[in-house]
Design an enzyme around this catalytic site. Structure first.
Site, PDB file in Angstrom:
ATOM      1  N   LEU A 210      27.392 -76.175  74.603  1.00 26.15           N
ATOM      2  CA  LEU A 210      28.780 -76.137  75.190  1.00 26.15           C
ATOM      3  C   LEU A 210      29.303 -77.619  75.086  1.00 26.15           C
ATOM      4  CD1 LEU A 210      27.898 -73.601  77.953  1.00 26.15           C
ATOM      5  CD2 LEU A 210      28.401 -72.929  75.725  1.00 26.15           C
ATOM      6  N   ILE A 213      31.991 -81.844  70.465  1.00 27.84           N
ATOM      7  CA  ILE A 213      31.738 -82.786  69.566  1.00 27.84           C
ATOM      8  C   ILE A 213      32.872 -83.893  69.644  1.00 27.84           C
ATOM      9  CG2 ILE A 213      31.014 -83.126  67.705  1.00 27.84           C
ATOM     10  CD1 ILE A 213      29.191 -81.709  69.229  1.00 27.84           C
ATOM     11  N   HIS A 229      29.716 -69.119  67.193  1.00 26.45           N
ATOM     12  CA  HIS A 229      30.130 -68.361  67.249  1.00 26.45           C
ATOM     13  C   HIS A 229      30.481 -66.893  67.629  1.00 26.45           C
ATOM     14  CE1 HIS A 229      33.719 -68.536  71.160  1.00 26.45           C
ATOM     15  NE2 HIS A 229      34.049 -67.225  70.135  1.00 26.45           N
ATOM     16  N   ASP A 270      36.378 -74.538  67.310  1.00 28.36           N
ATOM     17  CA  ASP A 270      35.703 -73.029  67.392  1.00 28.36           C
ATOM     18  C   ASP A 270      37.673 -73.375  66.352  1.00 28.36           C
ATOM     19  OD1 ASP A 270      33.985 -72.431  68.737  1.00 28.36           O
ATOM     20  OD2 ASP A 270      35.370 -71.625  70.633  1.00 28.36           O
TER      21      ASP A 270
HETATM   22  C1  GRF Z   1      24.928 -68.173  70.827  1.00 27.29           C
HETATM   23  O1  GRF Z   1      24.995 -66.109  71.240  1.00 27.29           O
HETATM   24  C2  GRF Z   1      25.737 -68.943  70.607  1.00 27.29           C
HETATM   25  O2  GRF Z   1      26.392 -67.915  69.858  1.00 27.29           O
HETATM   26  C3  GRF Z   1      26.566 -69.609  71.456  1.00 27.29           C
HETATM   27  O3  GRF Z   1      25.693 -69.558  71.977  1.00 27.29           O
HETATM   28  C4  GRF Z   1      24.691 -68.492  72.303  1.00 27.29           C
HETATM   29  C5  GRF Z   1      23.224 -69.340  72.531  1.00 27.29           C
HETATM   30  O4  GRF Z   1      22.230 -68.114  72.752  1.00 27.29           O
HETATM   31  N1  GRF Z   1      26.782 -70.986  71.095  1.00 27.29           N
HETATM   32  P1  GRF Z   1      20.670 -68.726  72.249  1.00 27.29           P
HETATM   33  O5  GRF Z   1      20.269 -70.185  73.796  1.00 27.29           O
HETATM   34  O6  GRF Z   1      20.335 -69.302  71.351  1.00 27.29           O
HETATM   35  O7  GRF Z   1      20.122 -68.122  72.808  1.00 27.29           O
END
Ligand code: GRF
Length: 323
Positions: A210, A213, A229, A270
């Protein structure tokens, strides 16, 4: 959007130790126990051997020192490996011992200094990738499994900013190195580029990471950082749009479809160039939770394959030694 790693311990030394070792909380305590057991057993054995050899107050100090040193350099290290393996932490303790042996110049250092193909040579070795993730890690697991026996790509590192995140346990399960990072150095320091270069990382995959970068990392990895995303960008992206917030917004807007976007990462949230999109319909009865499940299924199906394709294409475009 940016969450600090929660310090899980009352003692700050524990937090920095866990960060240094790059392990999950569970692993951290197991390692602690292994050290404890090793220390106790080594002390017991030293006393036992001393008695067995008949050492007493009149024994020359040199013999006593020799015994203690042998115990420390051989016995203690062997016991550490023994308890480490017994508690399922062989890879951690072997790495630990390796470092020690390298320092003592008994083993040759294996640390690479830079990515293999940065010198204009076609990469002959597999491309090492780092997965940046801070959540449950379901995508990381799919990627690791998909690339497990790959000839040209290997998952070499999991980078995480949250001690205790599920993805660290997954890394542990597959024996993949982890690196726990902290905010100050990531955003205002060298962004951990030296650590990535030392592991020869050629590609970065964001899978549930999250933090934004920083420029330093983008500069070091131009068009070599990919993100996924959980929506059809450019809709429902940007700061604050992550996890369930995305699905809630999509449902609240009454959209008829949602999907996933895999894209290169630039300095804006994004907004990097799209690589791949796939969509799914939204039914009347769908909730943010049911949509999240559909999206996860799409991610798991496509993300590993897209990563593989992008990296293979990148490898094929690397200039050869003769070109
Ligand atoms: C995913 O839904 C991805 O799109 C987002 O974060 C989530 C990560 O899920 N960037 P996980 O930890 O891989 O289950």
């Amino acid at each position: 959007m940016s969450t600090n790693p929660t310090p899980p311990y009352f003692c700050p030394m524990f937090n920095s130790l866990q960060q240094k070792w790059g392990v999950s909380t569970r692993q951290f305590w197991i390692i602690f126990i292994a050290f404890g057991l090793t220390g106790t057993t080594a002390a017991f054995l030293t006393r036992y051997i001393t008695g067995w050899l008949g050492f007493d107050a009149s024994t020359h100090w040199g013999w006593k020192l020799l015994l203690r040193l042998s115990m420390l350099l051989i016995g203690y290290q062997a016991l550490l490996l023994f308890y480490g393996a017994l508690l399922g932490q062989w890879s951690f303790f072997w790495k630990y011992e390796r470092k020690l042996l390298e320092k003592l110049k008994i083993l040759k250092s294996q640390q690479p200094t830079a990515p293999t193909y940065r010198g204009g040579q076609k990469p002959l070795t597999p491309t090492s990738i780092a997965i940046f993730a801070s959540g449950a890690g379901s995508n990381a697991r799919k990627i690791i499994e998909h690339l497990r026996d790959h000839d040209s790509i290997r998952v070499a590192l999991i980078v995480c900013n949250k001690p205790g995140a599920g993805v660290l346990a997954i890394a542990d399960e597959y024996g993949i190195d982890t690196l726990l990072i902290e905010k100050e150095r990531f955003f205002r320091g060298d962004a951990y580029v030296p650590e990535l270069a030392a592991r020869n990382i050629g590609f970065i995959v964001l899978a549930g990471f999250l933090w934004k970068i920083p420029g330093a990392l983008i500069l070091a990895y131009p068009r070599k950082i990919i993100n996924i995303h959980p929506a059809l960008l450019p809709g429902y992206g940007g700061k604050g749009m992550y996890g369930m917030h995305v699905h809630e917004a999509v449902i609240a807007a009454g959209e008829k479809k949602s999907g996933i976007t895999i894209h290169y990462v630039n300095e804006k949230f994004d907004e990097g160039e799209h690589i791949f999109q796939s969509s799914c319909p939204i039914e009347q009865a769908d909730t943010p939770e049911s949509l999240a499940q559909k999206i996860h299924a799409l991610e798991h199906r496509h993300f590993p394959i897209v990563i593989e394709k992008v990296i293979l294409k990148d490898r094929s475009l690397q200039p050869t030694a003769n070109s």
